[in-house]
Write a protein that holds these residues in place. Structure first.
Motif, PDB file in Angstrom:
ATOM      1  N   ARG A 215      -8.208  -0.949 -15.625  1.00 42.13           N
ATOM      2  CA  ARG A 215      -9.043   0.210 -13.973  1.00 42.13           C
ATOM      3  C   ARG A 215      -8.691  -0.507 -12.530  1.00 42.13           C
ATOM      4  O   ARG A 215      -8.522   0.073 -11.543  1.00 42.13           O
ATOM      5  N   ALA A 216      -9.542  -2.322 -12.772  1.00 41.95           N
ATOM      6  CA  ALA A 216      -8.846  -2.643 -11.315  1.00 41.95           C
ATOM      7  C   ALA A 216      -7.299  -2.825 -11.162  1.00 41.95           C
ATOM      8  O   ALA A 216      -7.382  -2.305  -9.627  1.00 41.95           O
ATOM      9  N   LEU A 217      -7.467  -2.706 -11.690  1.00 39.27           N
ATOM     10  CA  LEU A 217      -5.480  -3.219 -11.647  1.00 39.27           C
ATOM     11  C   LEU A 217      -4.973  -1.746 -10.727  1.00 39.27           C
ATOM     12  O   LEU A 217      -3.942  -1.745 -10.010  1.00 39.27           O
ATOM     13  N   ALA A 218      -5.294  -1.006 -11.843  1.00 42.50           N
ATOM     14  CA  ALA A 218      -4.364   0.811 -11.654  1.00 42.50           C
ATOM     15  C   ALA A 218      -5.452   0.872 -10.116  1.00 42.50           C
ATOM     16  O   ALA A 218      -3.974   1.554  -8.944  1.00 42.50           O
ATOM     17  N   ILE A 219      -6.458   0.905  -9.439  1.00 41.07           N
ATOM     18  CA  ILE A 219      -6.838   1.385  -8.322  1.00 41.07           C
ATOM     19  C   ILE A 219      -6.181   0.440  -7.115  1.00 41.07           C
ATOM     20  O   ILE A 219      -5.633   0.713  -6.234  1.00 41.07           O
ATOM     21  N   GLY A 220      -6.117  -0.797  -7.306  1.00 34.72           N
ATOM     22  CA  GLY A 220      -5.035  -1.617  -6.822  1.00 34.72           C
ATOM     23  C   GLY A 220      -3.780  -1.317  -6.537  1.00 34.72           C
ATOM     24  O   GLY A 220      -3.550  -1.078  -5.348  1.00 34.72           O
ATOM     25  N   GLU A 221      -3.096  -1.252  -7.347  1.00 34.85           N
ATOM     26  CA  GLU A 221      -2.036  -0.845  -7.513  1.00 34.85           C
ATOM     27  C   GLU A 221      -1.486   1.211  -6.904  1.00 34.85           C
ATOM     28  O   GLU A 221      -0.289   0.613  -6.298  1.00 34.85           O
ATOM     29  N   SER A 222      -2.674   1.473  -6.883  1.00 34.76           N
ATOM     30  CA  SER A 222      -2.932   2.851  -6.177  1.00 34.76           C
ATOM     31  C   SER A 222      -3.028   2.662  -4.999  1.00 34.76           C
ATOM     32  O   SER A 222      -2.093   3.551  -4.128  1.00 34.76           O
ATOM     33  N   LEU A 223      -3.245   2.290  -4.365  1.00 35.11           N
ATOM     34  CA  LEU A 223      -3.840   1.543  -2.755  1.00 35.11           C
ATOM     35  C   LEU A 223      -3.069   0.834  -1.965  1.00 35.11           C
ATOM     36  O   LEU A 223      -2.698   1.247  -1.071  1.00 35.11           O
ATOM     37  N   GLN A 224      -2.462   0.252  -2.764  1.00 34.40           N
ATOM     38  CA  GLN A 224      -1.165  -0.608  -2.256  1.00 34.40           C
ATOM     39  C   GLN A 224      -2.623  -1.940  -0.543  1.00 34.40           C
ATOM     40  O   GLN A 224      -1.155  -1.993  -0.338  1.00 34.40           O
ATOM     41  N   VAL A 225      -3.374  -1.953  -0.495  1.00 35.15           N
ATOM     42  CA  VAL A 225      -4.109  -2.071   0.260  1.00 35.15           C
ATOM     43  C   VAL A 225      -3.681  -4.089   0.010  1.00 35.15           C
ATOM     44  O   VAL A 225      -3.755  -4.367  -1.250  1.00 35.15           O
ATOM     45  N   LEU A 226      -2.590  -4.293   1.403  1.00 32.96           N
ATOM     46  CA  LEU A 226      -2.691  -6.311   1.477  1.00 32.96           C
ATOM     47  C   LEU A 226      -1.324  -6.145   0.778  1.00 32.96           C
ATOM     48  O   LEU A 226      -1.634  -7.729   0.676  1.00 32.96           O
ATOM     49  N   ALA A 227      -0.958  -5.216  -0.092  1.00 34.55           N
ATOM     50  CA  ALA A 227       0.436  -5.575  -0.882  1.00 34.55           C
ATOM     51  C   ALA A 227       1.305  -6.546   0.157  1.00 34.55           C
ATOM     52  O   ALA A 227       2.193  -7.343  -0.523  1.00 34.55           O
ATOM     53  N   ASP A 228       1.590  -6.184   1.418  1.00 34.58           N
ATOM     54  CA  ASP A 228       2.687  -6.863   2.457  1.00 34.58           C
ATOM     55  C   ASP A 228       1.779  -7.965   2.824  1.00 34.58           C
ATOM     56  O   ASP A 228       2.316  -8.793   4.252  1.00 34.58           O
ATOM     57  N   TYR A 229       0.520  -8.649   2.557  1.00 32.86           N
ATOM     58  CA  TYR A 229      -0.477  -9.839   2.833  1.00 32.86           C
ATOM     59  C   TYR A 229       0.825 -11.155   3.171  1.00 32.86           C
ATOM     60  O   TYR A 229       1.267 -11.703   2.119  1.00 32.86           O
ATOM     61  N   PRO A 230       1.337 -11.825   4.534  1.00 34.89           N
ATOM     62  CA  PRO A 230       1.732 -12.671   4.695  1.00 34.89           C
ATOM     63  C   PRO A 230       0.868 -14.006   3.418  1.00 34.89           C
ATOM     64  O   PRO A 230       0.044 -14.032   3.746  1.00 34.89           O
ATOM     65  N   THR A 231       1.728 -14.696   2.735  1.00 35.13           N
ATOM     66  CA  THR A 231       0.952 -15.097   1.694  1.00 35.13           C
ATOM     67  C   THR A 231       1.926 -16.589   1.937  1.00 35.13           C
ATOM     68  O   THR A 231       2.457 -16.887   1.365  1.00 35.13           O
ATOM     69  N   SER A 232       1.156 -18.560   2.248  1.00 36.65           N
ATOM     70  CA  SER A 232       2.101 -18.616   2.116  1.00 36.65           C
ATOM     71  C   SER A 232       2.652 -19.716   0.603  1.00 36.65           C
ATOM     72  O   SER A 232       1.560 -20.131  -0.538  1.00 36.65           O
ATOM     73  N   PRO A 233       3.276 -20.263   0.913  1.00 39.82           N
ATOM     74  CA  PRO A 233       4.065 -21.123  -0.251  1.00 39.82           C
ATOM     75  C   PRO A 233       2.539 -21.448  -1.429  1.00 39.82           C
ATOM     76  O   PRO A 233       1.971 -22.546  -0.700  1.00 39.82           O
ATOM     77  N   GLY A 234       2.518 -21.521  -2.020  1.00 35.85           N
ATOM     78  CA  GLY A 234       1.376 -22.520  -3.214  1.00 35.85           C
ATOM     79  C   GLY A 234       0.175 -21.488  -3.256  1.00 35.85           C
ATOM     80  O   GLY A 234      -0.412 -21.929  -4.035  1.00 35.85           O
ATOM     81  N   CYS A 235       0.051 -20.372  -2.391  1.00 30.00           N
ATOM     82  CA  CYS A 235      -1.053 -19.923  -2.059  1.00 30.00           C
ATOM     83  C   CYS A 235      -0.644 -18.716  -2.871  1.00 30.00           C
ATOM     84  O   CYS A 235       0.142 -17.945  -3.684  1.00 30.00           O
TER      85      CYS A 235
END
Length: 222
Positions: free
Chosen positions: A184-204
């Motif tokens: 359910r947590a995964l499904a909520i995250g996929e549905s909302l797409q909050v922070l999906a495009d957040y820039p993440t440094s290599p290795g993080c």
């Protein structure tokens, strides 16, 4: 051996650590101080614990507040003290250290969590959610995890940034630490797409909840 400093001496030590290049870099992130945090921690290590000095430092600027948070005794702050501190406007790094180094270590943390969780102010509510994330991991008994997911699903997409970040952390921690709610947590995250495009440094690890959950679960199984 600790070094007892007066307020004036502490402020002079902080002034001596100021670096214009560090200040310029910090100000881009909203932190109005110019002290390398490693050097600040070294000063705190030299002073060790001095709650009286911490209280004097608190009203004298960002670098002084950061030092105060490193040398204070969290258990000596009352609920009223902490409520006032959290509701006051601070630089982002001060707010982060206040929550993680003081509020979370306070014997009043659960009382404050309950009071702040539904606060009308997003910054205060975000601290309530941060404390809830802590309970999700360390002491979930008594929490309505399904109810928390309901709130995340309903409110997180439109929440202000600070509150959204804390709600997202709670979502991820439920998915990581409670397998029966992981799908359910995964499904909520996929549905909302909050922070999906957040820039993440290599290795993080990305803060996007589905990636975060799956990576932490993978590490647990490794």
């Amino acid at each position: 051996m600790s070094q007892k400093l007066s307020l004036d001496q502490a402020l002079a030590e902080l002034e001596a650590l100021e670096d214009p290049k560090v200040r310029a870099a910090n100000e881009k992130r909203g932190d109005d101080h110019g002290i390398n945090l490693g050097k600040l921690r070294a000063l705190a290590k030299k002073v060790k614990t001095d709650h009286d000095l911490a209280q004097q430092l608190w009203s004298t600027g960002t670098s002084a507040q950061l030092l105060a948070l490193l040398i204070c005794r969290p258990r000596l702050y009352s609920t009223s003290d902490l409520d006032t501190m959290v509701r006051s406007k601070h630089a982002p790094k001060v707010h982060d250290w206040l929550v993680n180094y003081v509020v979370k270590k306070s014997p009043h943390a659960e009382e404050l969590r309950s009071a702040w969780f539904a606060d009308a102010g997003p910054v205060v509510a975000s601290v309530g959610w941060a404390l809830t994330s802590e309970r999700v991991v360390k002491m979930p008994e008594g929490l309505d995890l399904d109810g928390l997911l309901d709130l995340v699903e309903r409110d997180m997409r439109e929440a202000p940034a600070s509150l959204q970040w804390s709600m997202n952390e709670t979502l991820a921690q439920i998915g990581i630490h409670h397998p029966h709610l992981r799908d359910r947590a995964l499904a909520i995250g996929e549905s909302l797409q909050v922070l999906a495009d957040y820039p993440t440094s290599p290795g993080c690890t990305s803060p996007f909840a589905p990636i975060w959950i799956n990576e932490m679960v993978r590490r647990q199984k490794a």
